[in-house]
Enzyme design. Sequence first.
Site, PDB file in Angstrom:
ATOM      1  N   TYR A 115      -7.910  92.055  40.186  1.00 23.24           N
ATOM      2  CA  TYR A 115      -8.302  90.700  39.778  1.00 23.24           C
ATOM      3  C   TYR A 115      -9.811  90.545  39.575  1.00 23.24           C
ATOM      4  O   TYR A 115     -10.240  89.629  38.866  1.00 23.24           O
ATOM      5  CB  TYR A 115      -7.860  89.668  40.821  1.00 23.24           C
ATOM      6  CG  TYR A 115      -6.375  89.406  40.879  1.00 23.24           C
ATOM      7  CD1 TYR A 115      -5.524  89.820  39.849  1.00 23.24           C
ATOM      8  CD2 TYR A 115      -5.805  88.742  41.954  1.00 23.24           C
ATOM      9  CE1 TYR A 115      -4.150  89.586  39.913  1.00 23.24           C
ATOM     10  CE2 TYR A 115      -4.437  88.491  42.015  1.00 23.24           C
ATOM     11  CZ  TYR A 115      -3.618  88.918  40.997  1.00 23.24           C
ATOM     12  OH  TYR A 115      -2.277  88.673  41.051  1.00 23.24           O
ATOM     13  N   THR A 166      -5.168  86.157  26.639  1.00 21.43           N
ATOM     14  CA  THR A 166      -4.660  87.302  27.395  1.00 21.43           C
ATOM     15  C   THR A 166      -5.743  88.347  27.526  1.00 21.43           C
ATOM     16  O   THR A 166      -6.338  88.756  26.531  1.00 21.43           O
ATOM     17  CB  THR A 166      -3.396  87.947  26.793  1.00 21.43           C
ATOM     18  OG1 THR A 166      -3.448  89.361  27.012  1.00 21.43           O
ATOM     19  CG2 THR A 166      -3.278  87.738  25.306  1.00 21.43           C
ATOM     20  N   ASP A 183      -5.193  91.239  28.118  1.00 17.87           N
ATOM     21  CA  ASP A 183      -4.658  92.488  27.572  1.00 17.87           C
ATOM     22  C   ASP A 183      -4.949  92.657  26.086  1.00 17.87           C
ATOM     23  O   ASP A 183      -4.761  93.747  25.560  1.00 17.87           O
ATOM     24  CB  ASP A 183      -3.145  92.551  27.805  1.00 17.87           C
ATOM     25  CG  ASP A 183      -2.815  92.732  29.271  1.00 17.87           C
ATOM     26  OD1 ASP A 183      -3.609  93.399  29.963  1.00 17.87           O
ATOM     27  OD2 ASP A 183      -1.785  92.209  29.725  1.00 17.87           O
TER      28      ASP A 183
END
Lengths: 420, 420
Positions: free
Chosen positions: A298, A143, A145
């Site tokens: 992105y 991830t 994040d």
Amino acid sequence: MNAPKNAFYAQSGGVTSVINASAAGVIETARLHPEKIGKVFAGKNGILGALNEELIDTSLISAADIAALRHTPAGAFGSCRYKLKGLKENQAEYERLIAVFEAHNIGYFFYNGGGDSQDTANKVSQLSLEMGHPITCIGIPKTVDNDLPFTDSCPGFGSVAKYVAVSTFEASLDVASMAASSTKVFILEVMGRHTGWIAAAGALAQPHAQGAPHIILFPEVAFNQAEFLQKVQNTVKQKGYCVIVVSEGVAHPDGRFLAESGLRDAFGHAQLGGVAPYLAGLIKSELNLKNHWAVADYLQRAARHIASQNDVDQAYALGKSAVELAISGKNAVMPIVVRDSHSPYRWHIEDVALSKVANVEKKVPKEFISEDGYGITQACREYLEPLIAGEAYPPYKNGLPEYIQLSLQTIPKKLKETVI
Amino acid sequence: MNAPKNAFYAQSGGVTSVINASAAGVIETARLHPEKIGKVFAGKNGILGALNEELIDTSLISAADIAALRHTPAGAFGSCRYKLKGLKENQAEYERLIAVFEAHNIGYFFYNGGGDSQDTANKVSQLSLEMGHPITCIGIPKTVDNDLPFTDSCPGFGSVAKYVAVSTFEASLDVASMAASSTKVFILEVMGRHTGWIAAAGALAQPHAQGAPHIILFPEVAFNQAEFLQKVQNTVKQKGYCVIVVSEGVAHPDGRFLAESGLRDAFGHAQLGGVAPYLAGLIKSELNLKNHWAVADYLQRAARHIASQNDVDQAYALGKSAVELAISGKNAVMPIVVRDSHSPYRWHIEDVALSKVANVEKKVPKEFISEDGYGITQACREYLEPLIAGEAYPPYKNGLPEYIQLSLQTIPKKLKETVI
């Protein structure tokens, strides 16, 4: 002696610039153990590939092409945003998954994703055991994040962090060199709906770009408009310019995202967010300061051209380790990175039970955010610095990276029904 | 024999990732000819440095630091957006410039900028001659927009083009791998207020990213909303997803920029543009397709980490050539790149009169835009490809580029009055 079980590998959720390095780690390691693992099937578009019985036979892919995955961003087999519901709500879906696995003699499930995916892998492990067709389920963390618990960092994050640190550094030099007569404020919007790890990485540019970025906005800190504007104004007065890195997930004290602040176009259509243009409008209307803003979107998570070597290495090592854990008899676990030291940066791999990982979100802790809420602490800097270290450049041809694009042929289906 | 005249070098307008390479070319070459050129003074914040008599003595900067300019983005001496008015409207400003030059024994003026700057350099050359204090004025081309005439390309453009091509490639892989269940349309907004050169570079990703980007929007082609939306819808139907690269300067048939389409926030404040979010809103409201958008803004022109080797080489060569032209007795000219062949890419340097360059804007010609208006032709591809070739990576330390930041000490003033 029975033929060894096959394996199923799936990519899940938002892709990263190094998730394919984990895929390479899984496939190359499985190929070293033909006595334990037969074929590795990859799900076309992630878990949807299992539900739809669309399985890609990776044994048909050359060793060179698999090796090239190590330097190719995005999801080479396709990923998806599809969360299996709870067992009680939709047990049929899990049963379908297990039926597909059974039909193709699949005994290993490697699920490369975030918290939701680890939860799914855990449930498949439990249910398959109950159903008398036990599947060895191993999660592989992924991830951008950086919000998974236990692991020192999540593959994908280090490279986004490097992209954001380098981009912030470069843009800061740009703004600084023009500020005397032009743009005074620059705003870079980065990912991070609930956690500010990526925004924090912008602060790594700080000692290099002579003080910039001056303001980091974290989702972990409620937005204080008056204080923020005051800080922008003071920074421009003192330094001549102000660079801001903002998480997309920054919210008002009442929880509303800044990015959902009701932008409308000339026809009254609600406009898609963007916290950067929102702040830009605020700074223009309230302070009348010329500003520019960028939204990386992105570009940041796909930017394999500026990936971190440590991140690529860890993504690969975790894929490799997942297979080794499976072969050694472990089940329902996820390999994690454990840090031994900051400097020199040393790490090793351990594993944790999926049940502990599932659905826990690791936010930026208080001790990593400076007291005023607009920067990072030395502890945070020490944590982040090794994650962006090393340049893992892809090969180039005629000015462009040589990313591999596999042709995704699926094998014949054995089951009749389809569910999705 | 008189002491050799000093030189004045200034950076002008929007900075680039290679304008400092031109500065290095000027300074290093001047240092090779001490019998012809004394000191090179750099203007602090461009031409404002001359008007304000804020001159940086580059002879105090070490050879290593000057060499490091070759891999450092933005304007090391500061740039500015300041256009001198016409001679008739404000002759005093030109006279001030010449007075400062005279006070510091400056006989050479190297002006590193776009069309406006070349015009200024030309006027200074004329007026200084009329005033009996002739200054040798040489322009050095610079503009990410690639809009100067005569030269094959403009330093700064090749590196932005590479950034945009690589980023479009990477984002296209990202979108392609998620499109089955998530984002269908991705929009990348790039620079180019009046010309579509930068957007055109996005198309270089095409053969690599399996068809993406599917749509390029040029300022040279009036926006046709119905046709555009139809094309987006058809592309998503046929390919599963659609990637769009759009110039910030795309306009409606009546000339209004799309980015100035009257966005307002919840409080009714006019919102700063962004053609990408505008298109995103349109695609959402008219086609109901999930989309994402990015605005690269300064990140693209500051992205020295992914600069083109050819671009860096040409930026340096043009700076070097400017000094050599001055020494050889030329005046009021600008060195340009002349292409000898596409493949292998060969080029050499010539020069043109500033009077011919000034205020001419080179747009993307019709034969470079595909018939439907949404792509580039083979001729355009052949033109663009060599410009992004080669990777000119900066050195790194601890994960970040080692960009040089000079301390800008100005020399004592000799004149009393100030004008700005």
